[in-house]
Design a protein around this motif. Structure first.
Motif, mmCIF file in Angstrom:
data_model
loop_
_atom_site.group_PDB
_atom_site.id
_atom_site.type_symbol
_atom_site.label_atom_id
_atom_site.label_comp_id
_atom_site.label_asym_id
_atom_site.label_seq_id
_atom_site.Cartn_x
_atom_site.Cartn_y
_atom_site.Cartn_z
ATOM 1 N N TYR A 57 4.795 69.599 -11.339
ATOM 2 C CA TYR A 57 6.048 69.847 -10.633
ATOM 3 C C TYR A 57 5.788 70.744 -9.428
ATOM 4 N N MET A 58 6.620 70.588 -8.435
ATOM 5 C CA MET A 58 6.586 71.396 -7.217
ATOM 6 C C MET A 58 8.014 71.542 -6.715
ATOM 7 N N TYR A 59 8.202 72.504 -5.838
ATOM 8 C CA TYR A 59 9.501 72.713 -5.194
ATOM 9 C C TYR A 59 9.254 72.764 -3.705
ATOM 10 N N PHE A 83 16.863 66.037 -5.838
ATOM 11 C CA PHE A 83 17.405 66.882 -4.780
ATOM 12 C C PHE A 83 18.363 67.885 -5.403
ATOM 13 N N LEU A 84 18.277 69.138 -4.975
ATOM 14 C CA LEU A 84 19.097 70.211 -5.524
ATOM 15 C C LEU A 84 20.233 70.562 -4.572
ATOM 16 N N ASP A 85 21.262 71.212 -5.102
ATOM 17 C CA ASP A 85 22.408 71.630 -4.292
ATOM 18 C C ASP A 85 22.175 72.968 -3.613
ATOM 19 N N LYS A 86 21.130 73.689 -4.063
ATOM 20 C CA LYS A 86 20.865 75.020 -3.513
ATOM 21 C C LYS A 86 19.378 75.331 -3.607
ATOM 22 N N GLN A 87 18.939 76.278 -2.804
ATOM 23 C CA GLN A 87 17.559 76.731 -2.875
ATOM 24 C C GLN A 87 17.373 77.569 -4.134
ATOM 25 N N ILE A 88 16.167 77.522 -4.707
ATOM 26 C CA ILE A 88 15.864 78.337 -5.880
ATOM 27 C C ILE A 88 14.528 79.046 -5.674
ATOM 28 N N CYS A 89 14.341 80.138 -6.394
ATOM 29 C CA CYS A 89 13.103 80.923 -6.320
ATOM 30 C C CYS A 89 12.539 81.143 -7.723
ATOM 31 N N TYR A 90 12.641 80.159 -8.583
ATOM 32 C CA TYR A 90 12.160 80.250 -9.955
ATOM 33 C C TYR A 90 11.849 78.844 -10.445
ATOM 34 N N THR A 91 11.144 78.755 -11.561
ATOM 35 C CA THR A 91 10.861 77.462 -12.174
ATOM 36 C C THR A 91 12.026 77.087 -13.080
ATOM 37 N N PRO A 92 12.709 75.997 -12.776
ATOM 38 C CA PRO A 92 13.794 75.573 -13.658
ATOM 39 C C PRO A 92 13.207 74.963 -14.936
ATOM 40 N N GLU A 93 14.053 74.662 -15.885
ATOM 41 C CA GLU A 93 13.595 73.960 -17.081
ATOM 42 C C GLU A 93 13.398 72.494 -16.712
ATOM 43 N N GLY A 141 14.450 59.444 -26.314
ATOM 44 C CA GLY A 141 15.189 60.606 -25.864
ATOM 45 C C GLY A 141 14.668 61.917 -26.429
ATOM 46 N N GLU A 142 13.503 61.875 -27.080
ATOM 47 C CA GLU A 142 12.889 63.070 -27.650
ATOM 48 C C GLU A 142 12.081 63.793 -26.572
ATOM 49 N N ILE A 143 12.169 65.121 -26.553
ATOM 50 C CA ILE A 143 11.426 65.919 -25.587
ATOM 51 C C ILE A 143 9.949 65.945 -25.977
ATOM 52 N N ILE A 144 9.089 65.484 -25.079
ATOM 53 C CA ILE A 144 7.653 65.517 -25.335
ATOM 54 C C ILE A 144 6.922 66.380 -24.310
ATOM 55 N N TYR A 145 7.655 66.910 -23.339
ATOM 56 C CA TYR A 145 7.091 67.845 -22.361
ATOM 57 C C TYR A 145 8.191 68.804 -21.957
ATOM 58 N N SER A 146 7.849 70.079 -21.845
ATOM 59 C CA SER A 146 8.837 71.081 -21.441
ATOM 60 C C SER A 146 8.141 72.221 -20.722
ATOM 61 N N ILE A 147 8.755 72.677 -19.651
ATOM 62 C CA ILE A 147 8.274 73.857 -18.947
ATOM 63 C C ILE A 147 9.476 74.612 -18.413
ATOM 64 N N GLY A 148 9.336 75.902 -18.262
ATOM 65 C CA GLY A 148 10.428 76.719 -17.734
ATOM 66 C C GLY A 148 11.346 77.194 -18.836
ATOM 67 N N LYS A 149 12.265 78.014 -18.436
ATOM 68 C CA LYS A 149 13.284 78.625 -19.305
ATOM 69 C C LYS A 149 12.685 79.418 -20.388
#
Length: 86
Positions: free
Chosen positions: A3-5, A60-70, A78-86
Motif C-alpha cells: 500500500y501507498m498514499y 480515492f479519498l475525500d481528505k488528506q491523511i497522515c496515517y496508515t488507515p486500516e 468475505g473472510e479477512i486474510i490480510y490486515s494492516i493498520g488500526k
C-alpha cells in the motif's frame, strides 16, 4: 499486499484541487476484495484492476491523511486474510 498514499496534485496546492489516493499491489491471488477504513469511518471498497503486470488496487479519498488507515484483504468468502493498520 502493498500500500501507498499519494496526494495527486500540486505540492502546497489547494486541497479542493487535489486527489488523495491510497493504492497498492495485490500479490496474494486469494484476495478478491480490498477495503480501506479511515479513522472513525466505515470501511469502503477499493477498486481492483487487472493489468499485464499484476493486480493493483486504489481508492480515492475525500481528505488528506497522515496515517496508515486500516486496509483489509478479503477472500471470496468475505473472510479477512490480510490486515494492516488500526
Amino acid at each position: 499486499m502493498s500500500y501507498m498514499y499519494c496526494n495527486i496534485g500540486r505540492a502546497g496546492g489547494d486541497i479542493e484541487k487535489s486527489f488523495p489516493v491510497e493504492y497498492g499491489v495485490v500479490m496474494n491471488s486469494n484476495i478478491e476484495q480490498v477495503k480501506v477504513a479511515l479513522r472513525d469511518e466505515e470501511a469502503r471498497d477499493a477498486t481492483i484492476v487487472e493489468t499485464n503486470l499484476g493486480r493493483i488496487w486504489y481508492l480515492f479519498l475525500d481528505k488528506q491523511i497522515c496515517y496508515t488507515p486500516e486496509i483489509l484483504g478479503l477472500d471470496s468468502d468475505g473472510e479477512i486474510i490480510y490486515s494492516i493498520g488500526k
